[in-house]
Design a protein around this motif. Sequence first.
Motif, mmCIF file in Angstrom:
data_model
loop_
_atom_site.group_PDB
_atom_site.id
_atom_site.type_symbol
_atom_site.label_atom_id
_atom_site.label_comp_id
_atom_site.label_asym_id
_atom_site.label_seq_id
_atom_site.Cartn_x
_atom_site.Cartn_y
_atom_site.Cartn_z
ATOM 1 N N ARG A 274 0.832 -1.204 0.000
ATOM 2 C CA ARG A 274 0.000 0.000 0.000
ATOM 3 C C ARG A 274 0.869 1.257 0.000
ATOM 4 O O ARG A 274 0.508 2.281 -0.583
ATOM 5 N N ASP A 275 2.021 1.174 0.639
ATOM 6 C CA ASP A 275 2.854 2.358 0.812
ATOM 7 C C ASP A 275 3.674 2.716 -0.428
ATOM 8 O O ASP A 275 4.543 3.579 -0.368
ATOM 9 N N ILE A 276 3.403 2.065 -1.548
ATOM 10 C CA ILE A 276 4.065 2.467 -2.796
ATOM 11 C C ILE A 276 3.421 3.761 -3.281
ATOM 12 O O ILE A 276 2.194 3.909 -3.256
ATOM 13 N N LYS A 277 4.266 4.681 -3.703
ATOM 14 C CA LYS A 277 3.805 5.970 -4.215
ATOM 15 C C LYS A 277 2.806 5.769 -5.352
ATOM 16 O O LYS A 277 3.056 4.993 -6.280
#
Lengths: 325, 325
Positions: free
Chosen positions: B253-256
Amino acid sequence: MNQIQALKDILSDDTLENVLILPHNMPDGDTLGSCIGLYFLVKHFNKRGYIVLNDGIPSNLSFLFDDEVRCLTSKEVEHLDFDVSIAVDSGETKLFEDRLSLFKRGKTRVNIDHHKTNSFFADINIIEVEASSTGEIVAQLFEAYDCPLCKRSAEGLYAAIVTDTGSFKYSNTRPLTFEISKKLMEMGFDFNRLNVEIFQNKSYEKLLLLNRVFETLKLYVDGKCAVIKLSKELIEQLALTEYDTDGIVEFVRDIKGVEVVIFIRHLNGEAHKVSMRSKYDFDVSEVATAFKGGGHMKAAGFKIDEKIEEIEAKIVEAIESKFGL
Amino acid sequence: MNQIQALKDILSDDTLENVLILPHNMPDGDTLGSCIGLYFLVKHFNKRGYIVLNDGIPSNLSFLFDDEVRCLTSKEVEHLDFDVSIAVDSGETKLFEDRLSLFKRGKTRVNIDHHKTNSFFADINIIEVEASSTGEIVAQLFEAYDCPLCKRSAEGLYAAIVTDTGSFKYSNTRPLTFEISKKLMEMGFDFNRLNVEIFQNKSYEKLLLLNRVFETLKLYVDGKCAVIKLSKELIEQLALTEYDTDGIVEFVRDIKGVEVVIFIRHLNGEAHKVSMRSKYDFDVSEVATAFKGGGHMKAAGFKIDEKIEEIEAKIVEAIESKFGL
């Protein structure tokens, strides 16, 4: 004389106008967020603040700036006179060497920082080693000067605190850090956006890099020491910049059982940069000093001109000997 | 009648003795830390608390327990009578189904929780939907009951808060969360150890798993939707348990640019578990409901009996249509 009162006296002087605010090179969230706080603090005293930086801003921190609060380059302010210049989050002047002459042009020079190695290089030195971050010090200045926070200053100072404490996970966090964070949050900046921008914004390329660096991982000393390497070939292949490797050494440190991690990164020619991190009581600064580097107990490093494999062997030997092997 | 006062009256009753404290199945930091807090809270009222759990404790939370504060199994307490039973951090009784009969044996049943879906299944229901965590509610009970914190209760409650808020990064964090955290930290538990144990303790195997799962990553909707898959083959090859995949969906989820992530994990036969997370305003619970699942706006899921590729196609279609494609 009390340094905090001294700065207040200067800021209260109605004859003064322009304040130079200097983040350190390769800026992080603490230096940038603190500069934003200071921008609004000096504005409260009817001064005009100029944040000056020639380096780029890391992409996960660019949301802090806009048309109202900008970073200017040295060139853009060279025509200005500065009554006060403030170095922010810099233990020594070499951390803003490219703007040192600009800093010196300030009639009164101020140094606000929390590093215990700070060299007290200014006329007014506000150094609080116990503070989690320079942002925490600046937040206290708002209180000491009865200066109201606004959404933007609170956002900057919160960003400063949250980045330097690893979101309240590092041991520089103290009860006061929470008390100040509460007050900042109450100003109602977009809390979710800030955390998403700062922490949930890894580039796909960085994850790919993490994957490739993970393949180089070697464990030593019964898994207590981890070594990762970033070769010239991989840097070129993935077209990496200096910032792209941010956070990778911390990621490896967080492996269960690992007490110290060594990250060897190619710079140019035979030059390599070695970054070390530790988890509990292993003092990596001692190892760095032996290699003519420096740093803190849990984060230190040095540069060395040798082949990557030779560096690995030497450091592992130094680490093993510190583990008593 | 005020539910908080009602619980105080019960706890103040000198004729009562044994209190059953029930974390939910597949326990997390909030349920376990809150149980530890409650253990000391009831002790303050001269009651004996029994924390009962048949599931294992995740390895990064085992440091919270020792000989003084233990988790007992149903079998170990079956001979006891319970005056009060407290379900902790459970929106409904099926979250402790294996111990439901035990819960019902309590003469007064209590339900302490912060999930907005809570079904108020007990005699006394202390539900605070605005609280970041059940730990935050229990910390407020200490204050309401004038019950002094000790190092251990503070450590448990801090662990509860810090795990449920993703270390103060999630939008369930509120100013009061910081105020309470400050008070807990002031009790002087080993702050560094807690954060290392909880957050800096990824197994090497988990990183290896992350690496392998990352290889399955596919991006859809211009990179806004990410899908990762864990096939039967990979689960067997890496000898994974259910807990091993914790945190992987959040990592992706924390991928840009990613706004929603779908994690499809093989369970058994053709059964698969689908977990979804979102970053900003994408409501994954709506998608889950369409597949007969449930959850929150930013975290939802469902189970489905189909081939992994067919599931992927169906969910991507549902996501695309929610993005208006």
